[in-house]
Design an enzyme around this catalytic site. Structure first.
Site, PDB file in Angstrom:
ATOM      1  N   LYS A   1      37.881  14.762 -13.409  1.00 59.06           N
ATOM      2  CA  LYS A   1      36.834  14.823 -12.370  1.00 59.06           C
ATOM      3  C   LYS A   1      37.204  15.881 -11.341  1.00 59.06           C
ATOM      4  CE  LYS A   1      36.193   9.853 -12.902  1.00 59.06           C
ATOM      5  NZ  LYS A   1      36.335   8.493 -12.389  1.00 59.06           N
TER       6      LYS A   1
ATOM      7  N   ASP B   1       2.491   1.708  -3.346  1.00 58.81           N
ATOM      8  CA  ASP B   1       1.558   2.218  -4.369  1.00 58.81           C
ATOM      9  C   ASP B   1       1.224   3.691  -4.157  1.00 58.81           C
ATOM     10  OD1 ASP B   1      -0.390  -0.818  -4.816  1.00 58.81           O
ATOM     11  OD2 ASP B   1       1.452  -0.054  -5.730  1.00 58.81           O
TER      12      ASP B   1
ATOM     13  N   ARG C   1      26.370  -2.135 -16.704  1.00 59.35           N
ATOM     14  CA  ARG C   1      25.744  -0.823 -16.548  1.00 59.35           C
ATOM     15  C   ARG C   1      24.281  -0.856 -16.991  1.00 59.35           C
ATOM     16  NH1 ARG C   1      25.003   3.594 -19.889  1.00 59.35           N
ATOM     17  NH2 ARG C   1      24.775   5.517 -18.724  1.00 59.35           N
TER      18      ARG C   1
ATOM     19  N   LYS D   1      40.628   7.292 -19.907  1.00 57.86           N
ATOM     20  CA  LYS D   1      39.269   6.805 -20.155  1.00 57.86           C
ATOM     21  C   LYS D   1      39.401   5.450 -20.848  1.00 57.86           C
ATOM     22  CE  LYS D   1      34.776   8.112 -21.942  1.00 57.86           C
ATOM     23  NZ  LYS D   1      34.471   6.917 -22.719  1.00 57.86           N
TER      24      LYS D   1
ATOM     25  N   ASP E   1       0.825  -1.214   0.000  1.00 60.75           N
ATOM     26  CA  ASP E   1       0.000   0.000   0.000  1.00 60.75           C
ATOM     27  C   ASP E   1       0.854   1.257   0.000  1.00 60.75           C
ATOM     28  OD1 ASP E   1      -3.146  -0.443   1.782  1.00 60.75           O
ATOM     29  OD2 ASP E   1      -2.545  -0.677  -0.314  1.00 60.75           O
TER      30      ASP E   1
HETATM   31  S1  IVH Z   1      33.646   7.769 -14.338  1.00 55.90           S
HETATM   32  C1  IVH Z   1      29.891   9.171 -12.749  1.00 55.90           C
HETATM   33  N1  IVH Z   1      36.062   7.113 -15.085  1.00 55.90           N
HETATM   34  O1  IVH Z   1      33.184   5.997 -19.810  1.00 55.90           O
HETATM   35  C2  IVH Z   1      31.124   9.021 -13.524  1.00 55.90           C
HETATM   36  N2  IVH Z   1      34.236   6.432 -16.452  1.00 55.90           N
HETATM   37  O2  IVH Z   1      31.555   7.547 -21.654  1.00 55.90           O
HETATM   38  C3  IVH Z   1      30.988   8.066 -14.635  1.00 55.90           C
HETATM   39  N3  IVH Z   1      34.878   5.133 -18.405  1.00 55.90           N
HETATM   40  O3  IVH Z   1      30.077   4.930 -18.568  1.00 55.90           O
HETATM   41  C4  IVH Z   1      32.095   7.182 -14.846  1.00 55.90           C
HETATM   42  N4  IVH Z   1      37.053   5.129 -18.043  1.00 55.90           N
HETATM   43  O4  IVH Z   1      32.039   3.231 -18.581  1.00 55.90           O
HETATM   44  C5  IVH Z   1      34.746   7.046 -15.376  1.00 55.90           C
HETATM   45  N5  IVH Z   1      38.244   6.571 -15.644  1.00 55.90           N
HETATM   46  C6  IVH Z   1      36.950   6.492 -15.904  1.00 55.90           C
HETATM   47  C7  IVH Z   1      36.469   5.834 -17.039  1.00 55.90           C
HETATM   48  C8  IVH Z   1      35.081   5.829 -17.274  1.00 55.90           C
HETATM   49  C9  IVH Z   1      36.087   4.715 -18.843  1.00 55.90           C
HETATM   50  C10 IVH Z   1      33.601   4.869 -19.105  1.00 55.90           C
HETATM   51  C11 IVH Z   1      32.437   4.506 -18.206  1.00 55.90           C
HETATM   52  C12 IVH Z   1      31.357   5.502 -18.556  1.00 55.90           C
HETATM   53  C13 IVH Z   1      31.782   5.921 -19.932  1.00 55.90           C
HETATM   54  C14 IVH Z   1      31.184   7.252 -20.349  1.00 55.90           C
END
Ligand code: IVH
Length: 332
Positions: free
Chosen positions: A299, A42, A139, A118, A39
């Site tokens: 970041k 909902d 993911r 990356k 409940d």
């Molecule tokens: S951080 C909230 N760090 O890139 C932060 N992502 O294009 C999100 N990826 O979905 C992720 N190397 O799969 C982060 N050093 C790294 C990364 C990384 C590769 C990928 C990850 C993300 C995608 C986005």
């Protein structure tokens, strides 16, 4: 009989209601136990729907409305915190414009950046319960992913047991190094299969494949460490307060493989110019790396700066991918 919808009065109450419903759906579909009875669940979902009808431009991406089982069955396993993507920049000018807009948003310059490769693979979340690796999830759509726990044991860099008995989630990228890719194709063709075209496709196919006659190793690189709902309050608070670079150092101490162990370790930088210097260094090293990278992730390092920046529906505002040009495929 239907119970009345919960009254949601403002956007904070709306965000809380979304969080409660997503958590309840996640708990229900993971271990069958929900903190809300049917409940209450909902009522809350109908309250959310009513508020969204009145505020269509403020609908949160992970809202449970319109999703089967609050999104919990989409891709099998709900993520406790959405797995977001990243926005991209392609030039130093675009990057400095991003740092300026981020500074405007948080009201001051970013205190410190973290700069890392990356990795060109697939994002996964690895759940540890009291230090034991229990579940591996892709993911998926960012809200829920596929359970690929069958691949546990084939990922180098993701230990079965952490150095400390912590309940945490490690997020990162699964990929094949050049040597692993060549090995995978040898094994695959020896079993009568077609060779994979590239390491990314090879990792995607391998990660999801069940019941194959053979297994081939892949490599995990951690890039995130976060508490789970079952993590004790003290550790949750500690993790929530750590800078990204500190979380990565902790992940490495726990035994998780990170870029710290490679020729392109994560570094911190105080200014946009220092970040760009590191971007150029990583770009220069790219061709010699034994694994694929498709850019550099920058970041805001401090938890306080990340919190002040917040996240959009698709990507956090505190991080950006500085994309490198696509490399020509080496034909074998
Ligand atoms: S951080 C909230 N760090 O890139 C932060 N992502 O294009 C999100 N990826 O979905 C992720 N190397 O799969 C982060 N050093 C790294 C990364 C990384 C590769 C990928 C990850 C993300 C995608 C986005």
């Amino acid at each position: 009989m239907t119970t009345p919808a919960a009254q949601i009065v403002d956007d904070a109450a709306y965000a809380q209601a979304v969080e409660d419903v997503v958590a309840a759906a996640a708990a229900y579909y993971t271990d069958g136990a929900s903190p809300l009875d049917d409940d209450a669940y909902d009522r809350l979902v109908r309250g959310i729907a009513a508020w969204e009808a009145a505020h269509p431009d403020q609908v949160l991406p992970h809202s449970p409305t319109g999703k089967v089982a609050g999104g919990a069955v989409e891709g099998d396993v709900p993520h406790t915190v959405p797995m977001l993507s990243l926005d991209n920049v392609f030039s130093p000018e675009q990057f400095t414009a991003w740092t300026a807009s981020l500074a405007r948003r948080i009201g001051h310059e970013v205190e410190r950046f973290s700069v890392e490769a990356k990795l060109d693979g697939l994002a996964v979340a690895a759940r540890y319960t009291e230090g034991r690796l229990t579940r591996l999830i892709t993911r998926g759509d960012g809200i829920a992913g596929e359970d690929v726990s069958h691949a546990l044991g084939t990922l180098e860099g993701l230990p079965e047991k952490l150095e400390q008995p912590l309940t945490v989630e490690v997020r990162g990228e699964v990929l094949m190094t050049t040597a692993q890719f060549e090995h995978a194709n040898e094994v695959r063709t020896a079993h009568g299969g077609q060779p994979f075209a590239n390491p990314r496709g090879a990792s995607a196919g391998t990660l999801r494949a069940k019941d194959r006659a053979y297994t081939v190793p892949m490599t995990f690189f951690g890039y995130g460490l976060l508490p789970l709902p079952d993590t004790d309050a003290e550790l949750t608070e500690r993790l929530d307060g750590l800078a990204h670079s500190e979380l990565m150092a902790l992940a490495a101490r726990l035994g998780v493989h990170t870029t710290g162990a490679t020729a392109v370790p994560t570094v911190t930088a105080s200014t946009a110019e220092e970040v760009l210097e590191r971007v150029r260094e990583i770009a220069g090293l790219r061709a010699e790396l034994p694994f694929g990278i498709d850019g550099i992730v920058v970041k805001a390092d401090l938890a306080a700066d990340q919190r002040a920046a917040g996240s959009g529906s698709r990507a956090p505002r505190w991080a950006i991918a500085y994309k490198l040009p696509v490399l020509p495929q080496i034909q074998s």
